[in-house]
Design a protein around this motif. Structure first.
Motif, PDB file in Angstrom:
ATOM      1  N   VAL A 176       0.840  -1.202   0.000  1.00 15.57           N
ATOM      2  CA  VAL A 176       0.000   0.000   0.000  1.00 15.57           C
ATOM      3  C   VAL A 176       0.873   1.249   0.000  1.00 15.57           C
ATOM      4  N   MET A 177       1.870   1.290   0.851  1.00 13.62           N
ATOM      5  CA  MET A 177       2.727   2.476   0.936  1.00 13.62           C
ATOM      6  C   MET A 177       3.550   2.667  -0.336  1.00 13.62           C
ATOM      7  N   LYS A 178       4.001   1.577  -0.941  1.00 10.19           N
ATOM      8  CA  LYS A 178       4.753   1.685  -2.188  1.00 10.19           C
ATOM      9  C   LYS A 178       3.863   2.226  -3.307  1.00 10.19           C
ATOM     10  N   LEU A 179       2.654   1.686  -3.426  1.00  8.32           N
ATOM     11  CA  LEU A 179       1.722   2.177  -4.447  1.00  8.32           C
ATOM     12  C   LEU A 179       1.363   3.642  -4.197  1.00  8.32           C
ATOM     13  N   ALA A 180       1.175   3.999  -2.926  1.00  9.18           N
ATOM     14  CA  ALA A 180       0.772   5.358  -2.567  1.00  9.18           C
ATOM     15  C   ALA A 180       1.850   6.384  -2.879  1.00  9.18           C
ATOM     16  N   SER A 181       3.091   5.953  -2.960  1.00 13.77           N
ATOM     17  CA  SER A 181       4.168   6.911  -3.198  1.00 13.77           C
ATOM     18  C   SER A 181       4.605   6.975  -4.666  1.00 13.77           C
ATOM     19  N   ASN A 182       4.018   6.152  -5.522  1.00 12.21           N
ATOM     20  CA  ASN A 182       4.433   6.107  -6.930  1.00 12.21           C
ATOM     21  C   ASN A 182       3.822   7.193  -7.797  1.00 12.21           C
ATOM     22  N   THR A 183       2.726   7.793  -7.369  1.00  5.10           N
ATOM     23  CA  THR A 183       1.993   8.776  -8.163  1.00  5.10           C
ATOM     24  C   THR A 183       1.574   9.925  -7.250  1.00  5.10           C
ATOM     25  N   ALA A 184       1.402  11.110  -7.831  1.00  2.00           N
ATOM     26  CA  ALA A 184       1.039  12.290  -7.025  1.00  2.00           C
ATOM     27  C   ALA A 184      -0.258  12.087  -6.245  1.00  2.00           C
ATOM     28  N   VAL A 185      -1.248  11.450  -6.877  1.00  2.00           N
ATOM     29  CA  VAL A 185      -2.522  11.179  -6.200  1.00  2.00           C
ATOM     30  C   VAL A 185      -2.873   9.711  -6.409  1.00  2.00           C
ATOM     31  N   HIS A 195     -11.553  20.533  -0.087  1.00  2.00           N
ATOM     32  CA  HIS A 195     -11.994  21.161  -1.335  1.00  2.00           C
ATOM     33  C   HIS A 195     -12.857  22.396  -1.056  1.00  2.00           C
ATOM     34  N   LEU A 196     -13.811  22.251  -0.166  1.00  2.00           N
ATOM     35  CA  LEU A 196     -14.727  23.364   0.128  1.00  2.00           C
ATOM     36  C   LEU A 196     -14.007  24.528   0.813  1.00  2.00           C
ATOM     37  N   SER A 197     -12.943  24.243   1.536  1.00  2.00           N
ATOM     38  CA  SER A 197     -12.201  25.310   2.206  1.00  2.00           C
ATOM     39  C   SER A 197     -11.127  25.927   1.305  1.00  2.00           C
ATOM     40  N   GLY A 198     -10.971  25.381   0.093  1.00  2.00           N
ATOM     41  CA  GLY A 198      -9.988  25.929  -0.837  1.00  2.00           C
ATOM     42  C   GLY A 198      -8.573  25.422  -0.619  1.00  2.00           C
ATOM     43  N   ARG A 199      -8.396  24.398   0.205  1.00  2.00           N
ATOM     44  CA  ARG A 199      -7.058  23.900   0.508  1.00  2.00           C
ATOM     45  C   ARG A 199      -6.652  22.694  -0.333  1.00  2.00           C
ATOM     46  N   LEU A 200      -7.598  22.070  -1.043  1.00  2.00           N
ATOM     47  CA  LEU A 200      -7.267  20.876  -1.816  1.00  2.00           C
ATOM     48  C   LEU A 200      -6.421  21.207  -3.036  1.00  2.00           C
ATOM     49  N   VAL A 201      -6.812  22.212  -3.797  1.00  2.00           N
ATOM     50  CA  VAL A 201      -6.073  22.554  -5.018  1.00  2.00           C
ATOM     51  C   VAL A 201      -4.616  22.908  -4.719  1.00  2.00           C
ATOM     52  N   PRO A 202      -4.318  23.726  -3.708  1.00  2.00           N
ATOM     53  CA  PRO A 202      -2.905  23.973  -3.399  1.00  2.00           C
ATOM     54  C   PRO A 202      -2.136  22.693  -3.031  1.00  2.00           C
ATOM     55  N   MET A 203      -2.786  21.777  -2.328  1.00  2.00           N
ATOM     56  CA  MET A 203      -2.138  20.507  -2.005  1.00  2.00           C
ATOM     57  C   MET A 203      -1.811  19.734  -3.274  1.00  2.00           C
ATOM     58  N   LEU A 204      -2.755  19.741  -4.216  1.00  2.00           N
ATOM     59  CA  LEU A 204      -2.560  19.023  -5.470  1.00  2.00           C
ATOM     60  C   LEU A 204      -1.444  19.664  -6.290  1.00  2.00           C
ATOM     61  N   LYS A 205      -1.382  20.986  -6.293  1.00  2.00           N
ATOM     62  CA  LYS A 205      -0.311  21.686  -6.995  1.00  2.00           C
ATOM     63  C   LYS A 205       1.047  21.373  -6.361  1.00  2.00           C
ATOM     64  N   ASP A 206       1.116  21.401  -5.046  1.00  2.18           N
ATOM     65  CA  ASP A 206       2.365  21.102  -4.341  1.00  2.18           C
ATOM     66  C   ASP A 206       2.857  19.685  -4.625  1.00  2.18           C
ATOM     67  N   ALA A 207       1.905  18.756  -4.806  1.00  2.96           N
ATOM     68  CA  ALA A 207       2.266  17.361  -5.068  1.00  2.96           C
ATOM     69  C   ALA A 207       2.594  17.115  -6.530  1.00  2.96           C
ATOM     70  N   GLY A 208       2.370  18.122  -7.380  1.00  4.71           N
ATOM     71  CA  GLY A 208       2.643  17.963  -8.801  1.00  4.71           C
ATOM     72  C   GLY A 208       1.535  17.274  -9.562  1.00  4.71           C
ATOM     73  N   ALA A 209       0.344  17.250  -8.977  1.00  2.00           N
ATOM     74  CA  ALA A 209      -0.793  16.598  -9.621  1.00  2.00           C
ATOM     75  C   ALA A 209      -1.533  17.517 -10.580  1.00  2.00           C
ATOM     76  N   MET A 210      -1.329  18.818 -10.433  1.00  2.00           N
ATOM     77  CA  MET A 210      -1.955  19.786 -11.334  1.00  2.00           C
ATOM     78  C   MET A 210      -1.089  21.025 -11.418  1.00  2.00           C
ATOM     79  N   TRP A 211      -1.235  21.734 -12.523  1.00  2.00           N
ATOM     80  CA  TRP A 211      -0.344  22.859 -12.766  1.00  2.00           C
ATOM     81  C   TRP A 211      -1.073  24.157 -13.010  1.00  2.00           C
ATOM     82  N   LEU A 212      -2.369  24.149 -12.951  1.00  4.66           N
ATOM     83  CA  LEU A 212      -3.145  25.370 -13.237  1.00  4.66           C
ATOM     84  C   LEU A 212      -3.096  26.349 -12.109  1.00  4.66           C
TER      85      LEU A 212
END
Length: 102
Positions: free
Chosen positions: A4-13, A85-102
């Motif tokens: 589980v931990m190996k799979l969880a660390s292979n991709t941004a999300v 997501h509703l608090s606006g904190r999800l998108v910055p987390m996703l950007k920091d992880a390299g999952a999105m670039w917008l």
């Protein structure tokens, strides 16, 4: 647990899910709508899905799915993801992880 931990660390999300779980479907849809392409592991379709589900429960996932990892870190349940997501904190987390670039 190691798998589980190996799979969880292979991709941004990474989402551990079950194909019949409506909350898993909602979380996957949210990420797709945000333009994120998560790695998804359907525990009811994985050969060792039952063992993976037990490992997620040992990590504190209750219920065990959907279990979401962002940047290799367990973010946990659908409630947590929706709150972020509703608090606006999800998108910055996703950007920091390299999952999105917008």
């Amino acid at each position: 647990m190691d798998r589980v931990m190996k799979l969880a660390s292979n991709t941004a999300v990474v989402i551990f899910s079950k194909s019949s779980c409506c909350m898993s479907h909602a979380i996957k849809s949210l990420f797709y709508d945000l333009g994120v392409s998560p790695a998804i592991y359907e525990l009811d379709e994985e050969p060792k899905g039952w063992e993976m589900e037990k490992a997620l429960q040992r990590l504190g996932c209750n219920p065990s799915v959907p279990a979401v990892f962002i940047g290799g870190q367990l973010v946990n349940s659908a409630n947590t993801i929706m709150s972020l997501h509703l608090s606006g904190r999800l998108v910055p987390m996703l950007k920091d992880a390299g999952a999105m670039w917008l």
